[in-house]
Write an enzyme that holds these catalytic residues in place. Structure first.
Site, mmCIF file in Angstrom:
data_model
loop_
_atom_site.group_PDB
_atom_site.id
_atom_site.type_symbol
_atom_site.label_atom_id
_atom_site.label_comp_id
_atom_site.label_asym_id
_atom_site.label_seq_id
_atom_site.Cartn_x
_atom_site.Cartn_y
_atom_site.Cartn_z
ATOM 1 N N ARG A 256 19.669 23.169 -49.969
ATOM 2 C CA ARG A 256 18.328 23.015 -50.569
ATOM 3 C C ARG A 256 17.299 23.806 -49.780
ATOM 4 N NH1 ARG A 256 14.568 19.445 -53.307
ATOM 5 N NH2 ARG A 256 13.112 18.475 -51.849
ATOM 6 N N HIS A 279 8.138 18.242 -53.755
ATOM 7 C CA HIS A 279 7.398 17.736 -52.605
ATOM 8 C C HIS A 279 6.039 17.216 -53.056
ATOM 9 C CE1 HIS A 279 9.767 20.417 -49.562
ATOM 10 N NE2 HIS A 279 10.382 19.285 -49.821
#
Length: 307
Positions: A256, A279
């Protein structure tokens, strides 16, 4: 040490942990870690006060009590990063508690965590990521298992998914299209594009998989047909990295990081990468900028030429 909590306090702690798991969509491991951190804190306060702490005593804690606990943690060899995490758990409990019972938790909430250096992600190189995916495909004599492992890792690297997100995919999304709606941490949804390589890898796996991939069941299965365990994905990568001579940091999460880093190095926009990763804060995504400072400065210079 084993801590006997007052019944009211034990109930309060369990309600907080339950809320973390349900409202914040935290993993079982995270909830368990918070529970251990808070229990350790309460154990110290019991020793510090010479009695089993009740709710009234804990509401009256002072900054001095907090500093004594932090000093004891340091004396036990707890590092800055771990201590900051434990303090975060304690603050989280007190913030939640104060909101419900209306008391002043300032002495706890104002306590500053020790400073610690940011742990930068360690991505694989483009070649390393490619070699990793190819290698896991040949580790099992059963073709469908190899195809499964390739598909999972391709989603981690090609779409920037967390391991838990890939393993949570429902067979209802098959066959994969050009995009996926992913439910991430904190219940936040995001749309991620699915590259042809990822679609092809998942399609090959689903063609070979001997289990019934009907809607309402997970796409990725273990040998006996149950949901694929995330630890098996880590084990597969561990075996592959040893074959390839890659460092111990070559983990599922590193794929990732690699997804984001390689996009950034190719000139990707940081806010777009933030959206793709899911995020909540851009500051989290900015950790990737330290991976290739030279590339970041180059992009900056092109966008903001000197007069």
């Amino acid at each position: 040490m084993s801590l006997a909590l007052a019944p009211g306090l034990r109930d309060l702690m369990q309600r907080w942990l339950s809320d973390i798991g349900s409202l914040r969509d935290a993993s079982d491991a995270t909830v368990d870690a918070y529970g251990r951190d808070l229990t350790d804190f309460l154990s110290f306060q019991a020793q510090h006060a010479g009695d089993i702490p009740g709710p009234a005593a804990l509401r009256a804690l002072t900054a001095s009590d907090l500093r004594a606990w932090m000093a004891a943690q340091r004396a036990r060899g707890v590092g800055s990063r771990s201590l900051a995490r434990r303090l975060s758990a304690v603050k989280g409990f007190y913030r939640w508690w104060a909101e419900r019972e209306g008391f002043d938790a300032t002495p706890v909430l104002s306590m500053r965590a020790p400073k610690h250096g940011r742990r930068l992600p360690r991505p694989l190189s483009i070649e390393g990521a490619r070699d990793m995916i190819e290698t896991v495909g040949g580790q099992d004599a059963r073709d469908w298992v190899g195809a499964r492992d390739v598909a999972v890792l391709t989603l981690l690297y090609g779409c920037g998914l967390r391991r838990s997100e890939a393993l949570a995919l429902d067979a209802a999304v098959l066959p994969l299209g050009e995009g996926l709606r992913i439910r991430g941490k904190g219940g936040r949804d995001r749309e991620v594009p699915v590259l042809p390589a990822a679609r092809d890898a998942v399609a090959r796996y689903t063609e070979l998989c001997p289990h019934d991939l009907r809607p309402g069941t997970p796409i990725f299965r273990g040998i006996r047909g149950g949901p694929l365990n995330g630890r098996l994905v880590a084990k597969v990568m561990e075996d592959a990295r040893m074959q390839l001579g890659l460092p111990a940091t070559a983990t599922p999460h590193a794929l990732r990081h690699s997804f984001a880093t390689h996009l950034l190095n190719a000139g990707g926009d940081l806010r777009a990468i933030q959206e793709l990763l899911g995020h909540a804060s851009l500051s989290t995504t900015q950790a990737y900028t330290a991976v290739d400072t030279a590339r970041l400065l180059e992009v900056y210079a092109m966008a903001h030429p000197k007069a």
